[in-house]
Write a protein that holds these residues in place. Structure first.
Motif: not given
Length: 379
Positions: A292, A267, A274, A296, A289, A271, A263
């Motif tokens: 993230a 991350f 994601e 993960f 979070e 980004r 994180f």
């Protein structure tokens, strides 16, 4: 090329006759002030004039192969000068005296700015069908422009790799052994705290991972991968990149990446990945979070709460941007500047209308009123 394609380009060619007025002409100081406007200013096309052994940024790729060739020759001369200063300082002063600095470079720029020899509109007309290939439909799309940039970039990168290989291949057998290779001087002189040096960038493990056929030597393709591992197709080298990321980010030195380490480090680099793939209904989505944790969890295939080097493989291209990333970024920028009707693609007319998006230019001093300076677009 099919008959349909030939007819298409004949039609485009006829249409282009009506676009001659878009050709960037050399206007006088009087004409500029008479018409009063940014577009009527006299631009002078420019070449890149700097080179540094220590990388600082990823420079844009020249759009036009002719300009790229001129810049390569300019860079080769500067590379040779700096190489002599670093490796043979006793010859540096003599070399500097024997070569008038910038003379050939200015000749190249004069060529670019002689419309009888180099006409920007003519160049764009010539290059357009070489870019509009998939499909041939009279439009340049983002993917076509990205592919054009990738091809140009690959040529640039391989040229530099060949140049470096010629230096390190001391026995001139066409291969580089680890004993022949040594880190660049800026890495050696900085000690173990320089970029890459402290995470094994210049060490034998990296060399061995680049050696795809395992013969203990690097051919040109392998040496190019060694210098530019993010763009490799070699699975050993991609895994090595992942291992280096674990070593660099593993603050508690347990050999893997926990969520906090992910994180607060990786991350941000991934980004965008994601954001394209997260599930809005995930239970973590509403937490700070959340995104993230979502990513993960996707990467943690064995569910042990940690990320191994193998588990980083799906995102390594986001952590280490590839030439494709930069080529697409450049293509997106060009289209955003030249796409007059905002349909997400370029016609030849739009390219001719916005020539200085494709060619780096600077306003002549006599035509500059103070508000306009260097106009350095992607080239």
């Amino acid at each position: 090329m099919s008959k349909a394609s030939v007819l298409l380009y004949i039609t485009v060619g006829i249409f282009v006759l009506f676009l001659v007025s878009y050709s960037p002409k050399k206007t006088s100081h009087h004409d500029h002030h008479h018409h009063g406007g940014h577009n009527n200013q006299h631009h002078r096309l420019k070449l890149r004039s700097s080179f540094n052994f220590k990388p600082t940024r990823h420079d844009p790729i020249p759009f036009d192969p002719l300009v790229a060739d001129m810049e390569r020759r300019r860079e080769d001369k500067e590379w040779e000068r700096q190489h002599i200063e670093h490796s043979h300082p006793e010859l540096a002063s003599h070399d500097h005296e024997s070569q008038p600095e910038g003379e050939e470079f200015m000749d190249a720029e004069d060529y670019l700015n002689d419309e009888d020899k180099f006409n920007v509109t003519d160049r764009l007309i010539s290059l357009f069908p070489r870019i509009d290939v998939s499909p041939i439909d009279g439009y340049v799309t983002e993917s076509e422009l990205t592919e054009w940039n990738i091809q140009s970039s690959a040529k640039e990168v391989m040229h530099r790799s060949q140049r470096d290989m010629d230096v390190h291949d001391r026995n001139k057998d066409g291969f580089v052994s680890f004993s022949e290779y040594e880190p660049p001087s800026w890495a050696r002189d900085s000690g173990n705290y320089s970029f890459g040096y402290d995470i094994g960038w210049w060490k034998e493990e990296h060399f061995n991972a680049s050696d795809a056929d395992g013969d203990g030597l690097l051919n040109l393709t392998e040496f190019n991968d060694f210098l530019h591992p993010a763009d490799t197709k070699n699975p050993k080298l991609l895994l090595w990149l992942c291992k280096e990321e674990v070593r660099e980010r593993d603050s508690d030195k347990d050999g893997k990446i926990g969520f906090d380490e992910f994180f607060h480090g990786l991350f941000d680099s991934v980004r965008s990945y994601e954001e394209d793939n997260h599930n809005a209904t995930h239970p973590y989505h509403d937490l700070p979070e959340g995104p993230a944790k979502q990513l993960f969890a996707q990467l943690d295939k064995d569910g042990d709460g940690y990320l191994s080097d193998v588990e980083l493989l799906p995102i390594i291209s986001k952590i280490q941007p590839t030439e494709h990333y930069y080529a697409k970024e450049q293509a997106d920028y060009i289209i955003s500047k030249a796409d007059s009707d905002k349909d997400g693609r370029l016609t030849l007319a739009e390219m001719i209308e916005h020539p200085y998006v494709f060619y780096s230019a600077i306003f002549d001093e006599e035509d500059t009123d103070g508000d306009y300076g260097l106009h350095d677009e992607f080239r």
